[in-house]
Design a protein around this motif. Sequence first.
Motif, PDB file in Angstrom:
ATOM      1  N   GLY A  32       0.865  -1.280   0.003  1.00  0.00           N
ATOM      2  CA  GLY A  32      -0.100  -0.026   0.124  1.00  0.00           C
ATOM      3  C   GLY A  32       0.856   1.297   0.005  1.00  0.00           C
ATOM      4  N   ALA A  33       2.120   1.340   0.790  1.00  0.00           N
ATOM      5  CA  ALA A  33       2.935   2.214   0.836  1.00  0.00           C
ATOM      6  C   ALA A  33       3.416   2.327  -0.532  1.00  0.00           C
ATOM      7  CB  ALA A  33       4.038   2.343   1.867  1.00  0.00           C
ATOM      8  N   ILE A  34       3.829   1.463  -1.071  1.00  0.00           N
ATOM      9  CA  ILE A  34       4.746   1.711  -2.337  1.00  0.00           C
ATOM     10  C   ILE A  34       3.604   2.082  -3.384  1.00  0.00           C
ATOM     11  CG2 ILE A  34       5.615   0.312  -4.246  1.00  0.00           C
ATOM     12  CD1 ILE A  34       6.766  -1.467  -2.069  1.00  0.00           C
ATOM     13  N   ALA A  35       2.414   1.792  -3.437  1.00  0.00           N
ATOM     14  CA  ALA A  35       1.473   2.121  -4.493  1.00  0.00           C
ATOM     15  C   ALA A  35       0.952   3.484  -4.044  1.00  0.00           C
ATOM     16  CB  ALA A  35       0.058   1.202  -4.584  1.00  0.00           C
ATOM     17  N   ALA A  36       1.084   4.162  -2.975  1.00  0.00           N
ATOM     18  CA  ALA A  36       0.388   5.383  -2.559  1.00  0.00           C
ATOM     19  C   ALA A  36       1.479   6.471  -3.382  1.00  0.00           C
ATOM     20  CB  ALA A  36       0.565   5.773  -1.092  1.00  0.00           C
ATOM     21  N   TYR A  43      11.780   6.454   0.744  1.00  0.00           N
ATOM     22  CA  TYR A  43      11.247   5.257   1.583  1.00  0.00           C
ATOM     23  C   TYR A  43      10.478   4.047   0.834  1.00  0.00           C
ATOM     24  CZ  TYR A  43       8.545   3.537   5.523  1.00  0.00           C
ATOM     25  OH  TYR A  43       8.117   2.805   6.795  1.00  0.00           O
ATOM     26  N   VAL A  44      10.040   4.655  -0.391  1.00  0.00           N
ATOM     27  CA  VAL A  44       9.588   3.327  -1.422  1.00  0.00           C
ATOM     28  C   VAL A  44      10.886   2.516  -1.835  1.00  0.00           C
ATOM     29  CG1 VAL A  44       8.966   3.171  -3.944  1.00  0.00           C
ATOM     30  CG2 VAL A  44       7.877   4.791  -2.386  1.00  0.00           C
ATOM     31  N   TRP A  45      12.149   3.213  -2.198  1.00  0.00           N
ATOM     32  CA  TRP A  45      13.250   2.576  -2.466  1.00  0.00           C
ATOM     33  C   TRP A  45      13.649   1.627  -1.063  1.00  0.00           C
ATOM     34  CZ3 TRP A  45      17.834   1.444  -0.023  1.00  0.00           C
ATOM     35  CH2 TRP A  45      18.595   0.647  -0.878  1.00  0.00           C
ATOM     36  N   PHE A  46      13.508   2.038   0.034  1.00  0.00           N
ATOM     37  CA  PHE A  46      13.833   1.366   1.424  1.00  0.00           C
ATOM     38  C   PHE A  46      12.836  -0.105   1.180  1.00  0.00           C
ATOM     39  CE2 PHE A  46      12.645   0.553   5.899  1.00  0.00           C
ATOM     40  CZ  PHE A  46      13.827  -0.009   6.223  1.00  0.00           C
ATOM     41  N   GLN A  48      11.148  -1.336  -1.050  1.00  0.00           N
ATOM     42  CA  GLN A  48      11.136  -2.237  -2.275  1.00  0.00           C
ATOM     43  C   GLN A  48      12.507  -3.166  -2.007  1.00  0.00           C
ATOM     44  OE1 GLN A  48      10.958   0.500  -5.404  1.00  0.00           O
ATOM     45  NE2 GLN A  48       8.906  -0.124  -5.962  1.00  0.00           N
ATOM     46  N   ASN A  49      13.485  -2.533  -1.633  1.00  0.00           N
ATOM     47  CA  ASN A  49      14.806  -3.259  -1.551  1.00  0.00           C
ATOM     48  C   ASN A  49      15.275  -3.757  -0.539  1.00  0.00           C
ATOM     49  OD1 ASN A  49      15.511  -2.672  -4.311  1.00  0.00           O
ATOM     50  ND2 ASN A  49      15.731  -0.415  -3.806  1.00  0.00           N
ATOM     51  N   ILE A  50      14.728  -3.292   0.856  1.00  0.00           N
ATOM     52  CA  ILE A  50      15.281  -3.747   1.961  1.00  0.00           C
ATOM     53  C   ILE A  50      14.130  -4.594   2.727  1.00  0.00           C
ATOM     54  CG2 ILE A  50      16.183  -3.174   4.163  1.00  0.00           C
ATOM     55  CD1 ILE A  50      17.990  -2.579   2.082  1.00  0.00           C
ATOM     56  N   VAL A  51      12.827  -4.044   2.831  1.00  0.00           N
ATOM     57  CA  VAL A  51      11.824  -4.473   3.462  1.00  0.00           C
ATOM     58  C   VAL A  51      11.247  -5.825   2.827  1.00  0.00           C
ATOM     59  CG1 VAL A  51       9.708  -4.124   4.803  1.00  0.00           C
ATOM     60  CG2 VAL A  51      11.182  -2.480   5.176  1.00  0.00           C
ATOM     61  N   THR A  52      11.021  -5.502   1.631  1.00  0.00           N
ATOM     62  CA  THR A  52      10.262  -6.646   0.969  1.00  0.00           C
ATOM     63  C   THR A  52      11.209  -8.037   0.725  1.00  0.00           C
ATOM     64  OG1 THR A  52       9.154  -4.986  -0.660  1.00  0.00           O
ATOM     65  CG2 THR A  52       9.264  -7.360  -1.318  1.00  0.00           C
ATOM     66  N   PRO A  53      12.163  -7.906   0.302  1.00  0.00           N
ATOM     67  CA  PRO A  53      13.218  -9.333   0.572  1.00  0.00           C
ATOM     68  C   PRO A  53      13.272  -9.895   1.879  1.00  0.00           C
ATOM     69  CG  PRO A  53      14.341  -7.711  -0.806  1.00  0.00           C
ATOM     70  CD  PRO A  53      13.203  -7.089  -0.026  1.00  0.00           C
TER      71      PRO A  53
END
Length: 136
Positions: A32-36, A43-46, A48-53
């Motif tokens: 939801g945060a990435i799509a907003a 923060y989107v980069w963080f 996608q690249n840190i939290v998602t994996p």
Amino acid sequence: MAYVYIPAGWGKVTSGKWLFGDGAPIMNLVNGAIAADGTPAWYVWFLQNIVTPLAGLFATLVALGELAIGLGLLVGLLTGVAGFFASFVNGNFVLAGALGSNPLLVIFGILIALAWKNAGWIGLDRWFIPWAHRRF
């Protein structure tokens, strides 16, 4: 604040979905945060690249962290540390777009972290901090 954190953390810890899993519970907030539209690019980069994996690890950290913050604030142990991490956790929730009471909890956490010495005076910090200074 302990009234907010203990039930939230306990519910996550006992649900069986947050601890040491695949991170599915946290991915709804992350996606939801990435799509907003209003989420900052860094923060989107963080996310996608840190939290998602590492979603499973972050879900576990959120569950255990909320419980630890609540217990620390309730008994007055490491009050300043609990206040700092309360602000950190709620700040991330605000950045992810989960407003509700989170902005107010960020402010309360900052105030507790700044007033840690007085805030913990009636709790276990009254004995723990002098002991820790003598010990270390």
